[in-house]
Design a protein around this motif. Structure first.
Motif, PDB file in Angstrom:
ATOM      1  N   ILE A 287     -14.384 -23.495   9.546  1.00  0.00           N
ATOM      2  CA  ILE A 287     -14.622 -23.360  10.986  1.00  0.00           C
ATOM      3  C   ILE A 287     -15.649 -24.386  11.487  1.00  0.00           C
ATOM      4  O   ILE A 287     -16.204 -24.235  12.568  1.00  0.00           O
ATOM      5  CB  ILE A 287     -15.055 -21.929  11.360  1.00  0.00           C
ATOM      6  N   GLY A 288     -15.870 -25.420  10.668  1.00  0.00           N
ATOM      7  CA  GLY A 288     -16.648 -26.560  11.140  1.00  0.00           C
ATOM      8  C   GLY A 288     -18.121 -26.572  10.799  1.00  0.00           C
ATOM      9  O   GLY A 288     -18.858 -27.447  11.273  1.00  0.00           O
ATOM     10  N   VAL A 289     -18.587 -25.647   9.953  1.00  0.00           N
ATOM     11  CA  VAL A 289     -19.989 -25.663   9.534  1.00  0.00           C
ATOM     12  C   VAL A 289     -20.170 -26.744   8.474  1.00  0.00           C
ATOM     13  O   VAL A 289     -19.434 -26.787   7.485  1.00  0.00           O
ATOM     14  CB  VAL A 289     -20.413 -24.290   8.975  1.00  0.00           C
ATOM     15  N   SER A 290     -21.151 -27.610   8.651  1.00  0.00           N
ATOM     16  CA  SER A 290     -21.356 -28.721   7.719  1.00  0.00           C
ATOM     17  C   SER A 290     -21.973 -28.225   6.413  1.00  0.00           C
ATOM     18  O   SER A 290     -22.604 -27.156   6.360  1.00  0.00           O
ATOM     19  CB  SER A 290     -22.271 -29.768   8.339  1.00  0.00           C
ATOM     20  N   ASP A 291     -21.815 -29.022   5.355  1.00  0.00           N
ATOM     21  CA  ASP A 291     -22.436 -28.687   4.073  1.00  0.00           C
ATOM     22  C   ASP A 291     -23.950 -28.572   4.217  1.00  0.00           C
ATOM     23  O   ASP A 291     -24.571 -27.669   3.650  1.00  0.00           O
ATOM     24  CB  ASP A 291     -22.106 -29.765   3.027  1.00  0.00           C
ATOM     25  N   ASN A 292     -24.539 -29.487   4.964  1.00  0.00           N
ATOM     26  CA  ASN A 292     -25.997 -29.478   5.122  1.00  0.00           C
ATOM     27  C   ASN A 292     -26.469 -28.178   5.764  1.00  0.00           C
ATOM     28  O   ASN A 292     -27.440 -27.555   5.306  1.00  0.00           O
ATOM     29  CB  ASN A 292     -26.426 -30.675   5.978  1.00  0.00           C
ATOM     30  N   THR A 293     -25.783 -27.762   6.816  1.00  0.00           N
ATOM     31  CA  THR A 293     -26.127 -26.502   7.482  1.00  0.00           C
ATOM     32  C   THR A 293     -25.940 -25.325   6.539  1.00  0.00           C
ATOM     33  O   THR A 293     -26.779 -24.413   6.479  1.00  0.00           O
ATOM     34  CB  THR A 293     -25.276 -26.310   8.746  1.00  0.00           C
ATOM     35  N   TYR A 295     -26.025 -25.236   3.196  1.00  0.00           N
ATOM     36  CA  TYR A 295     -27.018 -25.186   2.111  1.00  0.00           C
ATOM     37  C   TYR A 295     -28.404 -24.781   2.629  1.00  0.00           C
ATOM     38  O   TYR A 295     -29.133 -24.031   1.967  1.00  0.00           O
ATOM     39  CB  TYR A 295     -27.080 -26.521   1.387  1.00  0.00           C
ATOM     40  N   ASN A 296     -28.766 -25.264   3.818  1.00  0.00           N
ATOM     41  CA  ASN A 296     -30.055 -24.872   4.392  1.00  0.00           C
ATOM     42  C   ASN A 296     -30.110 -23.363   4.625  1.00  0.00           C
ATOM     43  O   ASN A 296     -31.149 -22.723   4.419  1.00  0.00           O
ATOM     44  CB  ASN A 296     -30.297 -25.606   5.715  1.00  0.00           C
TER      45      ASN A 296
END
Length: 452
Positions: A287-293, A295-296
């Motif tokens: 649904i468009g959540v980035s890997d960086n977001t 993992y944080n």
């Protein structure tokens, strides 16, 4: 909207009642018994029934809907009256679908890990400031209720339980949600009273995959042979996506995700949770959540209640509580604690409490499930077996079924006494149950052990 709940006191039902009350609906309900915390939570919102029992006169044509809980029987007088008057009757999952049919529905199913995976997705979406409706089978930090519904959220995240829908609908609950994104964590036989054969149980997950909306995605744990077969035969109008255990390592007692050059310390541990993380990431990415977001956010996830929940600790021991009761959950949880603390003795005890676990025909499924424990105890209450109207089992049968060094108890006082006598220097205690060992205050007991 005026909505009446038949059997409002259930864990799921009272949370849905609270969610609709929060939404501004007029809520009424009935039940023949309501326990804590449902009683206090309903009372605080002014929707606790004034008296216990069933009152068909409360069912009128002024109602927009009646929601029927599993605790009610098919001949419930309020249900009979609703049918006579032609009032619209919904099961719990039917009403959740009705409330979210115009949203992107994300449904997490599976024999194990579905609560944790759902909780992880919710945690990440909240961290990313993405609004969503939800239903999850445990109380989570930061969420007031286990259900939330709104008019403007784009997404709905549901834990997909395979148990029965209602007394008048024998379909598994997760068949009614019609997901746009459906995930299954794994298949291991459970609920023998409803699914008497493993093949019949597997069939329910095959049906679930067929119910993914056209254009949607079926996500599955790729190391499960049954799920791989289901995915291979999935309808051509949906995408399929496999995931595996997320790479990780344990450094100085801390589980860390490996993501390229990154090492992300976690507050949770266990290979099964690393599988859950990979599944949650697949959903979030979809649904468009980035890997960086992702993992944080996941670095701050502390787990769901009763899922390797740390009850108490001191310098040389931890006491954990886990909801584990089925064979696959027992094995995964015991392995996780031993892997995380390889140099500590592991004392594990579990309670046979569910219909399946107390069924003589199912006991053999537990063979070897506590083999990672250095000391293993199993408890069951013969009165619970009588209450469930099951054939008697004896401690020798249970011991033979589990195998290894398992010691079996039928009196909780004796088990607690033995646990008290253990030396917990450089040792962990793992308590696994969907009950409470016939009335034991497990939190107080854990604090007592840690303060010895």
């Amino acid at each position: 909207m005026r909505v009446h709940f038949i059997a409002i006191g259930g864990s799921a039902m009272h949370n849905l009642a609270l969610a609709l009350h929060q939404k501004g609906y007029t809520i009424t309900g009935s039940d023949d018994e309501i326990f804590e915390p449902s009683r206090t939570r309903l009372e605080q919102k002014g929707i606790l029934p004034s008296q216990m029992g069933w009152f068909p006169e409360r069912i009128t044509t002024d109602l927009d809907a009646v929601i029927l809980g599993m605790h009610a029987r098919e001949d419930n007088p309020e249900l009979v009256r609703a049918k006579e008057l032609g009032v619209k009757i919904y099961s719990y999952p039917e009403y959740l679908y009705e409330q979210t049919k115009n949203k992107c529905r994300i449904v997490v199913g599976g024999s194990h890990g579905k609560t944790s995976t759902t909780a992880m997705v919710m945690h990440v979406l909240r961290h990313a400031n993405i609004k969503f409706d939800y239903m999850v089978g445990a109380q989570l930090d930061g969420f007031d209720t286990m259900v939330s519904l709104s008019d403007d959220a784009k997404y709905a995240v549901f834990e997909g339980d395979e148990y029965l829908t209602s007394p008048i609908d024998r379909r598994p609950k997760f068949h009614l949600y019609k997901p746009n994104i459906g995930l299954v964590t794994g298949i291991a036989w459970d609920h023998i009273n409803v699914f008497p054969t493993f093949d019949f149980y597997v069939k329910q997950f095959e049906i679930f995959s067929d119910l993914v909306e056209d254009g949607g995605t079926f996500i599955y744990f790729g190391n499960d042979a049954h799920l791989s077969k289901i995915a291979a035969n999935a309808k051509s109008t949906i995408k399929t996506e496999a995931y595996a255990t997320h790479p990780y390592e344990i450094v100085d007692g801390i589980c860390q995700l490996i993501a390229g050059d990154l090492r992300i310390p976690l507050k949770i541990f266990g290979e099964h949770n690393l599988q859950n993380i990979a599944g949650a990431k697949a959903i979030c990415n979809a649904i468009g959540v980035s890997d960086n977001t992702f993992y944080n956010a996941i670095a701050t996830f502390a787990g769901a209640a009763k899922r390797l929940q740390l009850l108490a600790s001191n310098k040389s021991s931890n006491i954990y509580l886990d909801f584990a009761h089925s064979p696959s959950k027992l094995m995964a949880t015991t392995k996780a604690v031993k892997e995380q603390f390889p140099n500590r003795k592991l004392v594990a005890c579990m309670e046979l409490h569910t219909f399946s676990s107390l069924n003589k025909d199912f006991l053999s499924e537990y063979n070897g499930t506590m083999s990672k424990a250095d000391v293993a105890y199993v408890y069951f209450n013969p009165e619970t077996i009588k209450h469930k109207q099951l054939p008697e089992i004896n401690p020798d049968e249970v011991k033979a079924s589990f195998g290894g060094n398992v010691e079996v108890f039928t009196e909780s006082e004796k088990l607690i006494g033995v646990l008290r006598q253990q030396d917990y220097t450089n040792a962990n205690l793992l308590i696994m149950t969907s009950g409470n060992f016939s009335g034991v205050d497990l939190k107080a007991f854990a604090l007592e052990i840690s303060n010895k």
